[in-house]
Each structure stands twice: as structure tokens, then as C-alpha cells.
Design a protein around this motif. Structure first.
Motif, mmCIF file in Angstrom:
data_model
loop_
_atom_site.group_PDB
_atom_site.id
_atom_site.type_symbol
_atom_site.label_atom_id
_atom_site.label_comp_id
_atom_site.label_asym_id
_atom_site.label_seq_id
_atom_site.Cartn_x
_atom_site.Cartn_y
_atom_site.Cartn_z
ATOM 1 N N UNK A 20 38.360 -8.889 11.877
ATOM 2 C CA UNK A 20 36.903 -9.063 11.895
ATOM 3 C C UNK A 20 36.266 -7.802 12.456
ATOM 4 N N UNK A 21 35.277 -7.227 11.770
ATOM 5 C CA UNK A 21 34.645 -5.999 12.267
ATOM 6 C C UNK A 21 33.856 -6.251 13.545
ATOM 7 N N UNK A 22 33.699 -5.210 14.326
ATOM 8 C CA UNK A 22 33.002 -5.350 15.606
ATOM 9 C C UNK A 22 31.524 -5.675 15.435
ATOM 10 N N UNK A 23 30.952 -5.300 14.291
ATOM 11 C CA UNK A 23 29.522 -5.540 14.074
ATOM 12 C C UNK A 23 29.217 -6.964 13.603
ATOM 13 N N UNK A 24 30.247 -7.779 13.344
ATOM 14 C CA UNK A 24 30.015 -9.114 12.769
ATOM 15 C C UNK A 24 29.161 -10.012 13.664
ATOM 16 N N UNK A 25 29.459 -10.140 14.977
ATOM 17 C CA UNK A 25 28.601 -11.007 15.807
ATOM 18 C C UNK A 25 27.144 -10.558 15.828
ATOM 19 N N UNK A 26 26.932 -9.241 15.903
ATOM 20 C CA UNK A 26 25.551 -8.745 15.928
ATOM 21 C C UNK A 26 24.841 -9.032 14.611
ATOM 22 N N UNK A 27 25.546 -8.888 13.488
ATOM 23 C CA UNK A 27 24.936 -9.142 12.177
ATOM 24 C C UNK A 27 24.564 -10.605 12.021
ATOM 25 N N UNK A 28 25.470 -11.501 12.413
ATOM 26 C CA UNK A 28 25.174 -12.933 12.315
ATOM 27 C C UNK A 28 24.018 -13.314 13.237
ATOM 28 N N UNK A 29 23.998 -12.726 14.423
ATOM 29 C CA UNK A 29 22.897 -13.001 15.355
ATOM 30 C C UNK A 29 21.571 -12.531 14.785
ATOM 31 N N UNK A 30 21.584 -11.400 14.083
ATOM 32 C CA UNK A 30 20.355 -10.885 13.472
ATOM 33 C C UNK A 30 19.838 -11.842 12.401
ATOM 34 N N UNK A 31 20.740 -12.357 11.570
ATOM 35 C CA UNK A 31 20.321 -13.295 10.518
ATOM 36 C C UNK A 31 19.755 -14.572 11.126
ATOM 37 N N UNK A 32 20.436 -15.088 12.157
ATOM 38 C CA UNK A 32 19.936 -16.298 12.821
ATOM 39 C C UNK A 32 18.570 -16.044 13.436
ATOM 40 N N UNK A 33 18.396 -14.880 14.067
ATOM 41 C CA UNK A 33 17.096 -14.539 14.643
ATOM 42 C C UNK A 33 15.994 -14.455 13.598
ATOM 43 N N UNK A 34 16.313 -13.868 12.435
ATOM 44 C CA UNK A 34 15.326 -13.779 11.356
ATOM 45 C C UNK A 34 14.938 -15.164 10.838
ATOM 46 N N UNK A 35 15.920 -16.046 10.734
ATOM 47 C CA UNK A 35 15.627 -17.413 10.271
ATOM 48 C C UNK A 35 14.708 -18.119 11.256
ATOM 49 N N UNK A 36 15.047 -18.046 12.539
ATOM 50 C CA UNK A 36 14.221 -18.704 13.552
ATOM 51 C C UNK A 36 12.817 -18.106 13.593
ATOM 52 N N UNK A 37 12.726 -16.774 13.451
ATOM 53 C CA UNK A 37 11.418 -16.126 13.455
ATOM 54 C C UNK A 37 10.580 -16.532 12.260
ATOM 55 N N UNK A 38 11.201 -16.598 11.071
ATOM 56 C CA UNK A 38 10.468 -16.987 9.862
ATOM 57 C C UNK A 38 9.964 -18.421 9.971
ATOM 58 N N UNK A 39 10.812 -19.318 10.469
ATOM 59 C CA UNK A 39 10.397 -20.717 10.618
ATOM 60 C C UNK A 39 9.265 -20.834 11.628
ATOM 61 N N UNK A 40 9.351 -20.085 12.718
ATOM 62 C CA UNK A 40 8.292 -20.126 13.730
ATOM 63 C C UNK A 40 6.967 -19.622 13.166
ATOM 64 N N UNK A 41 7.025 -18.510 12.431
ATOM 65 C CA UNK A 41 5.796 -17.970 11.838
ATOM 66 C C UNK A 41 5.211 -18.946 10.829
ATOM 67 N N UNK A 42 6.085 -19.561 10.012
ATOM 68 C CA UNK A 42 5.610 -20.547 9.050
ATOM 69 C C UNK A 42 4.980 -21.753 9.720
ATOM 70 N N UNK A 43 5.520 -22.124 10.885
ATOM 71 C CA UNK A 43 5.005 -23.301 11.582
ATOM 72 C C UNK A 43 3.637 -23.056 12.189
ATOM 73 N N UNK A 44 3.370 -21.827 12.647
ATOM 74 C CA UNK A 44 2.092 -21.563 13.314
ATOM 75 C C UNK A 44 1.036 -21.021 12.353
ATOM 76 N N UNK A 45 1.437 -20.723 11.114
ATOM 77 C CA UNK A 45 0.480 -20.191 10.136
ATOM 78 C C UNK A 45 -0.566 -21.247 9.808
ATOM 79 N N UNK A 46 -1.812 -20.861 9.853
ATOM 80 C CA UNK A 46 -2.913 -21.755 9.502
ATOM 81 C C UNK A 46 -3.411 -21.390 8.101
ATOM 82 N N UNK A 47 -3.092 -22.246 7.147
ATOM 83 C CA UNK A 47 -3.503 -21.999 5.771
ATOM 84 C C UNK A 47 -4.864 -22.614 5.518
#
Length: 283
Positions: free
Chosen positions: A150-177
Motif C-alpha cells: 500500500x502506498x504511503x499516500x493512500x491514507x491521505x488520499x482517502x481522507x481527502x475524498x472523505x473530506x470533500x464528500x462531507x464538505x459538499x454535503x454540508x454546503x448542499x445542506x446550508x444552501x438556500x435555493x
């Protein structure tokens, strides 16, 4: 002797090999994504009455990628990476996905829950593609093809994807359409917007002598006719005083219908998407 030993360690074209960590991650990502895509394709087909070609292609290629990785050939990650990249392209242009990202709360296909699903599926597709690319690089760059840690960058890459998902969901939740009340206008012309599988409003009121603009927000194919869907069946109708709409195709952009010269109530439907009706009230 050393040359012969090195040559004997190289696998032939169809030799199977143990799965690396990246291959296992990609396999499960493709499998979960494919099953989710299959469920989504069936749900949209039931709701709209039509299959989405891009969703069908994406689902088939995703499941095929999982099967190819499971076989375990040396070139399996390379093929799955190509398919995964194509899948990401299809996801980025799929009208139902685009509509959900534009309207995270008011998406007619399922609202915020659909938006969350789209974000998660997109993240899974990114993981599948990235894992396949990494596994392919490991298979063809390392001197010993049997040693693929397993490459050394794997945990950081997975953490980045999880962070992007959580950030996108949070932004979608607070967006006022802002939902437009009443009739909207484009350069003085009454306008009705269309989503991936529906009119964004089911009725519109315009004045006698006006034209009506239909604006396709997400470049989805619509075929419009006079009439309406009734009990799951399209009913074409010739309504007195209504401008003729016959097999009018829209796939992105806009079109104008009319003018509506006679007061009354008229109906237009999309032959592609079940239940996609618009009532036009002319006063």
C-alpha cells in the motif's frame, strides 16, 4: 543464469496474480458503485418512464471493471482505469447528476437525499479510478511485480475524498435555493425551465398574444407534443387555439412556442419522460 531468473519472475499475459491493496480497494469501489448505479437506473426508469443511456453505460462498465479486477491479470488495473475514467466523464455530463448538483434541495428526482447519493457515488467513482491508476502504475513500474505494498499516500488520499464528500454535503445542506413564485421572464418572454426529467413548474399563466420560452437547464433530451400524460399513458391532443407542437426536440438551449392568440387552457407533455406535463393558462 541471472537473466533467466529475472525472466522467469515476469508473468505472461494471462497470468493471475495476488490482488494488491489498491486493487482490492478499486474492486470494492467498482462493485458498490455498479450496484448503486443499477438501483439508480431502475429507480429513474420507473419514475420517468425512460432509461438513461449514460446511466446504463456507466453501470455496465462499472460492473465490468469489477469483474476484470477480480480476475487478477496484470493488465486488469490498466483496463479498469480506462473504464473508470470514462465513467467519471459520463457522470459529469449525466443530466440527472448535473440537476442534482445545481439544485441540491429542490431536485425533483429526490431532493436532498438524491443529492447526497450523487455526491457519495461520485466519490466512489473517484476512488475506483484513482485506485486503478495507482495499481496499474505499481504493476508496470516496480521491478518485482509480486511486491506491491500500500502506498504511503493512500491514507491521505482517502481522507481527502472523505473530506470533500462531507464538505459538499454540508454546503448542499446550508444552501438556500430561491424558488421562483409565479411566472418568470427571459428578455420579456414568459419562461418555463426544464430539468432532467420534468418541467420545474407544472403550470404557467401568460397573457394572450404572448409566446412561451422553454429553457432546458441540464441538456437533457425532451420531445414535446400537444397533450398530456394520463394514467401513465401519453395522450396527444389537438386543442383548439393552441400553437401546434409536434415532435419538438430540445437537448439543451431553449425554444419558443406560440404566440398563444386565444385565451384558454392548453397542455404540453414530453414523450420521453413519463408524467412530464405542463399546463399553460392564457388570459
Amino acid at each position: 543464469m541471472n537473466v533467466e531468473a529475472k525472466q522467469s519472475t515476469q508473468p505472461h499475459l494471462f497470468a493471475r496474480q495476488p490482488h494488491s491493496v489498491l486493487e482490492r480497494i478499486s474492486f470494492w469501489a467498482f462493485l458498490v458503485g455498479g450496484l448503486a448505479g443499477l438501483a439508480g437506473t431502475l429507480a429513474i426508469a420507473i419514475a420517468s418512464g425512460a432509461l438513461s443511456r449514460d446511466l446504463v453505460i456507466t453501470t455496465v462498465s462499472t460492473l465490468a471493471s469489477a469483474i476484470i479486477l477480480a480476475i487478477g491479470f496484470r493488465w486488469s488495473p490498466l483496463v479498469s482505469a480506462l473504464l473508470g475514467g470514462y465513467n467519471l466523464y459520463l457522470v459529469s455530463v449525466e443530466p440527472y447528476v448535473v440537476e442534482s448538483l445545481i439544485h441540491p434541495k429542490t431536485d425533483p428526482q429526490g431532493g436532498f437525499a438524491h443529492f447526497v447519493g450523487v455526491v457519495i457515488i461520485t466519490a466512489i467513482a473517484i476512488i475506483a479510478f484513482g485506485g486503478s491508476v495507482g495499481a496499474a502504475v505499481q504493476n508496470y513500474r516496480q521491478g518485482n511485480w509480486q511486491s506491491r505494498q500500500a502506498p504511503r499516500w493512500l491514507p491521505a488520499a482517502l481522507s481527502l475524498v472523505v473530506g470533500l464528500v462531507m464538505g459538499a454535503i454540508f454546503i448542499g445542506a446550508i444552501t438556500q435555493e430561491t424558488v421562483a413564485a409565479g411566472t418568470t421572464y427571459t428578455n420579456g418572454v414568459p419562461t418555463v425551465h426544464m430539468g432532467a426529467g420534468s418541467f420545474l413548474q407544472t403550470s404557467v399563466t401568460i397573457t394572450k398574444g404572448s409566446k412561451l420560452m422553454l429553457l432546458d437547464d441540464v441538456a437533457a433530451l425532451h420531445i414535446l407534443d400537444n397533450g398530456s400524460w394520463q394514467n401513465g399513458t401519453p395522450k396527444t391532443a389537438s386543442e383548439s387555439g393552441a400553437p401546434r407542437v409536434n415532435n419538438l426536440q430540445i437537448n439543451g438551449g431553449s425554444t419558443e412556442i406560440g404566440p398563444f392568440s386565444v385565451a384558454g387552457t392548453y397542455h404540453i407533455y414530453c414523450a420521453v419522460h413519463q408524467g412530464m406535463n405542463l399546463t399553460i393558462i392564457v388570459q
